[in-house]
Design a protein around this motif. Structure first.
Motif, PDB file in Angstrom:
ATOM      1  N   MET A  96      -0.336-127.729  -4.946  1.00 18.29           N
ATOM      2  CA  MET A  96      -0.337-127.805  -6.389  1.00 18.29           C
ATOM      3  C   MET A  96      -1.637-128.474  -6.657  1.00 18.29           C
ATOM      4  N   GLY A  97      -2.384-129.138  -5.743  1.00 16.95           N
ATOM      5  CA  GLY A  97      -3.560-129.827  -6.132  1.00 16.95           C
ATOM      6  C   GLY A  97      -4.553-128.732  -5.798  1.00 16.95           C
ATOM      7  N   LEU A  98      -4.323-127.965  -4.826  1.00  9.53           N
ATOM      8  CA  LEU A  98      -5.264-126.826  -4.584  1.00  9.53           C
ATOM      9  C   LEU A  98      -5.413-125.804  -5.687  1.00  9.53           C
ATOM     10  N   LEU A  99      -4.154-125.475  -6.134  1.00 16.18           N
ATOM     11  CA  LEU A  99      -3.999-124.466  -7.140  1.00 16.18           C
ATOM     12  C   LEU A  99      -4.919-125.033  -8.599  1.00 16.18           C
ATOM     13  N   LEU A 100      -4.600-126.405  -8.876  1.00 16.00           N
ATOM     14  CA  LEU A 100      -5.205-126.950 -10.005  1.00 16.00           C
ATOM     15  C   LEU A 100      -7.089-127.109  -9.703  1.00 16.00           C
ATOM     16  N   PHE A 101      -7.260-127.290  -8.473  1.00 18.81           N
ATOM     17  CA  PHE A 101      -8.663-127.319  -8.229  1.00 18.81           C
ATOM     18  C   PHE A 101      -9.398-125.853  -8.671  1.00 18.81           C
ATOM     19  N   ILE A 102      -8.563-124.855  -8.019  1.00 17.26           N
ATOM     20  CA  ILE A 102      -9.039-123.555  -8.096  1.00 17.26           C
ATOM     21  C   ILE A 102      -9.161-123.298  -9.598  1.00 17.26           C
ATOM     22  N   ALA A 103      -8.008-123.435 -10.486  1.00 16.36           N
ATOM     23  CA  ALA A 103      -7.982-123.372 -11.967  1.00 16.36           C
ATOM     24  C   ALA A 103      -9.186-124.075 -12.721  1.00 16.36           C
ATOM     25  N   ASP A 104      -9.337-125.114 -12.319  1.00 18.60           N
ATOM     26  CA  ASP A 104     -10.551-125.865 -13.014  1.00 18.60           C
ATOM     27  C   ASP A 104     -11.740-125.471 -12.500  1.00 18.60           C
ATOM     28  N   THR A 105     -12.257-125.259 -11.417  1.00 19.11           N
ATOM     29  CA  THR A 105     -13.544-124.841 -10.865  1.00 19.11           C
ATOM     30  C   THR A 105     -13.881-123.170 -11.580  1.00 19.11           C
ATOM     31  N   ASP A 106     -12.734-122.385 -11.508  1.00 14.64           N
ATOM     32  CA  ASP A 106     -13.004-121.213 -12.307  1.00 14.64           C
ATOM     33  C   ASP A 106     -13.197-121.182 -13.591  1.00 14.64           C
ATOM     34  N   SER A 107     -12.596-122.212 -14.369  1.00 14.07           N
ATOM     35  CA  SER A 107     -13.192-122.131 -16.019  1.00 14.07           C
ATOM     36  C   SER A 107     -14.337-122.923 -16.133  1.00 14.07           C
ATOM     37  N   GLU A 108     -14.768-123.682 -15.024  1.00 15.06           N
ATOM     38  CA  GLU A 108     -15.992-124.132 -15.180  1.00 15.06           C
ATOM     39  C   GLU A 108     -17.090-123.189 -15.539  1.00 15.06           C
ATOM     40  N   GLY A 109     -18.144-123.232 -16.282  1.00 15.43           N
ATOM     41  CA  GLY A 109     -18.721-122.132 -16.773  1.00 15.43           C
ATOM     42  C   GLY A 109     -19.637-121.693 -15.873  1.00 15.43           C
ATOM     43  N   ARG A 110     -19.386-120.456 -15.327  1.00  8.04           N
ATOM     44  CA  ARG A 110     -20.721-119.763 -14.579  1.00  8.04           C
ATOM     45  C   ARG A 110     -21.630-119.202 -15.384  1.00  8.04           C
ATOM     46  N   TYR A 111     -21.079-118.750 -16.777  1.00 10.03           N
ATOM     47  CA  TYR A 111     -21.947-118.206 -17.708  1.00 10.03           C
ATOM     48  C   TYR A 111     -22.057-119.294 -19.050  1.00 10.03           C
ATOM     49  N   GLU A 112     -22.319-120.330 -19.032  1.00  8.68           N
ATOM     50  CA  GLU A 112     -22.327-121.370 -19.890  1.00  8.68           C
ATOM     51  C   GLU A 112     -23.303-121.074 -21.149  1.00  8.68           C
ATOM     52  N   ASP A 113     -24.455-120.466 -20.604  1.00  9.36           N
ATOM     53  CA  ASP A 113     -25.317-120.046 -21.389  1.00  9.36           C
ATOM     54  C   ASP A 113     -25.003-118.987 -22.287  1.00  9.36           C
ATOM     55  N   SER A 124      -7.772-130.176   6.491  1.00  9.23           N
ATOM     56  CA  SER A 124      -8.805-129.037   6.606  1.00  9.23           C
ATOM     57  C   SER A 124      -9.105-128.361   5.380  1.00  9.23           C
ATOM     58  N   ILE A 125      -8.158-128.187   4.449  1.00  8.61           N
ATOM     59  CA  ILE A 125      -8.452-127.685   3.040  1.00  8.61           C
ATOM     60  C   ILE A 125      -8.905-128.783   2.211  1.00  8.61           C
ATOM     61  N   SER A 126      -8.725-130.120   2.487  1.00  7.78           N
ATOM     62  CA  SER A 126      -9.253-131.174   1.710  1.00  7.78           C
ATOM     63  C   SER A 126     -10.643-131.300   1.945  1.00  7.78           C
ATOM     64  N   ALA A 127     -11.088-131.116   3.185  1.00  8.28           N
ATOM     65  CA  ALA A 127     -12.817-130.980   3.312  1.00  8.28           C
ATOM     66  C   ALA A 127     -13.358-129.647   2.876  1.00  8.28           C
ATOM     67  N   LEU A 128     -12.590-128.460   2.784  1.00 13.97           N
ATOM     68  CA  LEU A 128     -13.168-127.525   2.284  1.00 13.97           C
ATOM     69  C   LEU A 128     -13.586-127.823   0.699  1.00 13.97           C
ATOM     70  N   VAL A 129     -12.398-128.401   0.091  1.00 13.86           N
ATOM     71  CA  VAL A 129     -12.589-128.601  -1.403  1.00 13.86           C
ATOM     72  C   VAL A 129     -13.740-129.841  -1.680  1.00 13.86           C
ATOM     73  N   TYR A 130     -13.730-130.538  -0.885  1.00 12.77           N
ATOM     74  CA  TYR A 130     -14.900-131.464  -0.907  1.00 12.77           C
ATOM     75  C   TYR A 130     -16.042-130.601  -0.722  1.00 12.77           C
ATOM     76  N   TRP A 131     -16.388-129.957   0.228  1.00 11.97           N
ATOM     77  CA  TRP A 131     -17.419-129.321   0.377  1.00 11.97           C
ATOM     78  C   TRP A 131     -17.970-128.447  -0.843  1.00 11.97           C
ATOM     79  N   ASP A 132     -17.049-127.729  -1.249  1.00 11.00           N
ATOM     80  CA  ASP A 132     -17.062-126.639  -2.356  1.00 11.00           C
ATOM     81  C   ASP A 132     -17.479-127.502  -3.779  1.00 11.00           C
ATOM     82  N   ALA A 133     -16.619-128.588  -3.962  1.00 11.42           N
ATOM     83  CA  ALA A 133     -16.841-129.280  -5.307  1.00 11.42           C
ATOM     84  C   ALA A 133     -18.184-130.116  -5.088  1.00 11.42           C
TER      85      ALA A 133
END
Length: 92
Positions: free
Chosen positions: A49-66, A19-28
């Motif tokens: 651990m994979g969930l924590l790495l996904f959250i850390a990676d997507t949080d650092s993805e720039g919401r404010y890149e500009d 279930s968590i993987s399905a949510l990760v796929y949808w969010d990614a």
């Protein structure tokens, strides 16, 4: 009879992390990441651990890149261009 508890643990793992993987796929996919299926598979195989790495990676993805970082303003405030306001005549 040892296989019954192991089967139960395996089914619980598949139910939770499937279930968590399905949510990760949808969010990614929603965020437009390069490979949402790889993230979902990584989260499924590595568990929490994979969930924590996904959250850390997507949080650092720039919401404010500009936006450039402004050291003179607080987070959430409108940045001001202090370089133009505080320019001395010697800087030109």
């Amino acid at each position: 009879m040892l296989w019954r508890p192991l089967l139960l643990i395996g089914l619980i793992y598949v139910a939770i992390f499937g279930s968590i993987s399905a949510l990760v796929y949808w969010d990614a996919n929603r965020r437009g990441l390069d490979s949402p299926a790889k993230w979902a598979g990584f989260v499924f195989l590595s568990g929490g651990m994979g969930l924590l790495l996904f959250i850390a990676d997507t949080d650092s993805e720039g919401r404010y890149e500009d936006d450039e970082a402004d050291p003179f303003s607080l987070p959430g405030s409108t940045p001001t261009d202090r370089r133009e306001e505080n320019r001395d005549s010697n800087d030109e």
